[in-house]
Write an enzyme that holds these catalytic residues in place. Structure first.
Site, PDB file in Angstrom:
ATOM      1  N   ASP A 131       2.541   5.681  -4.853  1.00  0.00           N
ATOM      2  CA  ASP A 131       1.420   4.854  -4.425  1.00  0.00           C
ATOM      3  C   ASP A 131       0.296   5.251  -5.364  1.00  0.00           C
ATOM      4  O   ASP A 131      -0.274   6.337  -5.231  1.00  0.00           O
ATOM      5  CB  ASP A 131       1.040   5.171  -2.974  1.00  0.00           C
ATOM      6  CG  ASP A 131      -0.152   4.357  -2.511  1.00  0.00           C
ATOM      7  OD1 ASP A 131      -1.015   4.036  -3.346  1.00  0.00           O
ATOM      8  OD2 ASP A 131      -0.237   4.052  -1.313  1.00  0.00           O
ATOM      9  N   HIS A 132      -0.025   4.395  -6.337  1.00  0.00           N
ATOM     10  CA  HIS A 132      -0.883   4.881  -7.423  1.00  0.00           C
ATOM     11  C   HIS A 132      -2.282   5.269  -6.942  1.00  0.00           C
ATOM     12  O   HIS A 132      -2.982   6.002  -7.618  1.00  0.00           O
ATOM     13  CB  HIS A 132      -0.908   3.890  -8.591  1.00  0.00           C
ATOM     14  CG  HIS A 132      -1.817   2.716  -8.407  1.00  0.00           C
ATOM     15  ND1 HIS A 132      -1.462   1.598  -7.700  1.00  0.00           N
ATOM     16  CD2 HIS A 132      -3.082   2.481  -8.836  1.00  0.00           C
ATOM     17  CE1 HIS A 132      -2.451   0.733  -7.724  1.00  0.00           C
ATOM     18  NE2 HIS A 132      -3.453   1.240  -8.393  1.00  0.00           N
TER      19      HIS A 132
ATOM     20  N   HIS B  66      -1.872   1.518   0.058  1.00  0.00           N
ATOM     21  CA  HIS B  66      -3.120   2.087  -0.466  1.00  0.00           C
ATOM     22  C   HIS B  66      -4.155   2.358   0.630  1.00  0.00           C
ATOM     23  O   HIS B  66      -4.734   3.437   0.710  1.00  0.00           O
ATOM     24  CB  HIS B  66      -3.749   1.147  -1.501  1.00  0.00           C
ATOM     25  CG  HIS B  66      -2.848   0.785  -2.634  1.00  0.00           C
ATOM     26  ND1 HIS B  66      -1.868   1.618  -3.115  1.00  0.00           N
ATOM     27  CD2 HIS B  66      -2.774  -0.328  -3.403  1.00  0.00           C
ATOM     28  CE1 HIS B  66      -1.243   1.030  -4.134  1.00  0.00           C
ATOM     29  NE2 HIS B  66      -1.767  -0.154  -4.315  1.00  0.00           N
TER      30      HIS B  66
HETATM   31  C1  BG6 Z   1      -1.384  -2.797  -6.799  1.00  0.00           C
HETATM   32  C2  BG6 Z   1      -1.244  -4.160  -6.190  1.00  0.00           C
HETATM   33  O1  BG6 Z   1      -0.621  -1.858  -6.095  1.00  0.00           O
HETATM   34  O2  BG6 Z   1      -2.747  -2.405  -6.764  1.00  0.00           O
HETATM   35  C3  BG6 Z   1      -2.124  -5.161  -6.905  1.00  0.00           C
HETATM   36  O3  BG6 Z   1       0.110  -4.571  -6.261  1.00  0.00           O
HETATM   37  C4  BG6 Z   1      -3.547  -4.678  -6.965  1.00  0.00           C
HETATM   38  O4  BG6 Z   1      -2.048  -6.431  -6.269  1.00  0.00           O
HETATM   39  C5  BG6 Z   1      -3.605  -3.253  -7.500  1.00  0.00           C
HETATM   40  O5  BG6 Z   1      -4.272  -5.549  -7.806  1.00  0.00           O
HETATM   41  C6  BG6 Z   1      -5.013  -2.694  -7.402  1.00  0.00           C
HETATM   42  O6  BG6 Z   1      -5.034  -1.476  -8.063  1.00  0.00           O
HETATM   43  P1  BG6 Z   1      -6.386  -0.915  -8.690  1.00  0.00           P
HETATM   44  O7  BG6 Z   1      -5.987   0.411  -9.239  1.00  0.00           O
HETATM   45  O8  BG6 Z   1      -6.825  -1.895  -9.725  1.00  0.00           O
HETATM   46  O9  BG6 Z   1      -7.366  -0.815  -7.554  1.00  0.00           O
END
Ligand code: BG6
Length: 505
Positions: free
Chosen positions: A185-186, A248
């Site tokens: 989960d980045h 997230h």
């Molecule tokens: C991803 C989703 O996990 O996170 C995307 O699949 C989303 O839809 C993205 O745009 C948002 O990531 P960040 O790091 O730009 O907030």
């Protein structure tokens, strides 16, 4: 951290190498790690995808991604050519009978060349529906058997719902050891998300007030101004709840609400997060409308430019009822948080890109000031800004300069960019390096993922069984559907305008 030279030789095989994630995130992150000399000296990337492509074309596409998305721009020719040499490509379809020998051969060649059995990381950057097949393929090939050396990285969303996530877990844990599975989960790799733990547990100042006695409610906002960015095909099968909330936003909720861990050992931190998930009050099916709101954007304008509605985006069904906005109200039934609402919201094509957590404190118990003094009075507020302009803001009351006693809000600000020099690593850099090093602290364990699905399951079921009649119900460039105000209004609260502005939206 072991120096690159001491890190064990590693091959990273990316399934889904032709996809958006590899292009925008994975390879730009690996390139940055290469620039910083953080990868093992013997490190190879094998991209696997169905499409026939020669290695030159593959490397060129990756380079374009690095030029567009890497924080290490402009690309340095010499560094790039060193990086590109590490990359090879395999056109292979793991769902087809007879696939696999080419991968075996590639691994064999690399390991023969290095003269060692390398660590192997298999990154499944593929849709959730293909994950079980890819894992079964790896098991059949026998390339991921060494529990210490071999790892499997699964991108989110992990499953489509609770039953499918459980089934996927059952399959994966039947084939691999749980310690080999890295569910990514980045958001957990973002510096400011990790800083929530430092902020809460490295300072003794906040812990005494971090509870229902002092905190009135919490708002978590992850707003995006972009639409589906060419990923309509994927997104139209997922929606905001699966794409953002189940992972997230719920992870951020855990970090805000968890008890202090005894240590930062992977399982200790993960246990404390799971405690939060267990304590989230289940939403009863008949109450979904009181605890969750969905929305879909119609056309509008973002940043002064007209943009199409969701249903007009490429890859999206013309009559799609998929939500691009989701908001929730949760209660956490434990001693610390009983009665404190946690409001969560996320959406695409909102007014601006901002992710932040606002902690709103209760009013001071007694107000000794004359009424004229407190006209501008506001309760204390703490804002943890995750992106952009990462930092923390504490809003306090101060006497306004002058001969009269008048109070007004002022902000104490900490900005990452002011306090620290250098550009922090991207989330994927941190997480990919952790996978290479074998540190699972920032990854999700099976029970965490399943608990998170359990929390959103009643809403998912209700939304899927009763299609919305009012979609699209918010304009691109706004703050979401009007109905979202009911969530907070029932408790006497207002959504705050993210950023430093004071006013409710
Ligand atoms: C991803 C989703 O996990 O996170 C995307 O699949 C989303 O839809 C993205 O745009 C948002 O990531 P960040 O790091 O730009 O907030």
């Amino acid at each position: 951290m072991p120096h690159a030279l001491q890190m064990e030789p590693t091959v990273m095989v990316i399934f889904g190498a032709g996809g958006d994630l590899t292009w925008r995130k994975l390879v730009p992150a690996l390139y940055s790690l290469h620039c910083d000399r953080l990868l093992p000296e013997r490190f190879a990337i094998v991209g696997v995808a169905r499409k026939q492509m020669d290695i030159g074309a593959f490397r060129q596409r990756l380079r374009e991604g690095v030029e567009l998305f890497s924080r290490r721009r402009p690309v340095d020719e010499e560094i790039w050519s060193g990086f590109a040499e590490r990359v090879t490509y395999l056109a292979d379809d793991f769902t087809a009978a007879g696939s696999g020998p080419a991968l075996l051969q590639r691994l064999d060649e690399l390991e023969q060349d290095w003269g060692v059995r390398a660590n192997r990381v298999f990154y499944l950057a593929i849709p959730p529906g293909l994950m079980a097949a890819a894992a079964a393929h790896l098991q059949k090939l026998g390339v991921c058997r060494d529990c210490r050396r071999d790892r499997l990285v699964a991108e989110k969303p992990f499953g489509r719902d609770l039953p499918s996530a459980m089934e996927l877990d059952r399959l994966l844990t039947g084939m691999f050891d749980e310690s080999q599975i890295y569910r990514i989960d980045h958001y957990l790799g973002k510096e400011t998300v990790q800083n929530i733990l430092a902020f809460r547990f490295a300072n003794s100042l906040f812990e005494p007030v971090w509870n229902r006695r002092y905190i009135d409610h919490v708002q978590i906002t992850v707003a995006e101004d972009v639409g589906v960015e060419g990923r309509g095909g994927y997104y139209d099968g997922a929606g905001a709840l699966r794409d953002m909330v189940q992972n997230h936003l719920i992870q951020i909720l855990c970090l805000i609400a968890m008890e202090p861990p005894v240590s930062f050992a992977a399982d200790e931190v993960r246990n404390r997060k799971v405690d939060v998930l267990h304590a989230v009050r289940p939403i009863r099916p008949e109450e979904v409308h009181r605890f969750a709101v969905r929305g879909q954007y119609g056309h509008g304008s973002v940043g002064g430019k007209p943009v199409p509605g969701y249903r007009e985006e490429a890859g999206v069904a013309p009559g799609s009822v998929v939500e691009t906005f989701a908001a929730f109200k949760f209660f956490i039934d434990n001693w610390r948080w009983q009665g404190v609402p946690f409001y969560l919201r996320t959406g695409k094509r909102l007014a601006t890109k901002v992710s932040e957590v606002s902690i709103l404190f209760r009013p001071a118990p007694h107000q000794p000031f004359p009424s004229a003094a407190v006209e501008n009075w506001q309760p204390n507020r703490l804002i943890i800004r995750i992106q952009p302009e990462e930092g923390i803001v504490t809003r306090i009351q101060a006497k306004q300069p002058g001969t009269r006693l008048l109070l007004g809000p002022v902000d104490m600000q900490f900005r990452y960019s002011d306090a620290f020099s250098g550009v922090p690593p991207e989330a994927y850099e941190t997480l990919l390096l952790d996978v290479v090093r074998g540190d699972a602290t920032l990854f999700m364990r099976a029970d965490q993922v399943e608990c998170a699905w359990k929390i959103v399951a009643p809403v998912l079921e209700a939304w899927e069984s009763v299609p919305p009649s009012d979609f699209p119900n918010y304009h691109a460039g706004s703050w979401g559907p009007e109905a979202v105000d009911h969530l907070t209004a029932r408790e006497g609260h207002n959504w705050l305008q993210p950023g430093l502005a004071d006013e409710p939206r």
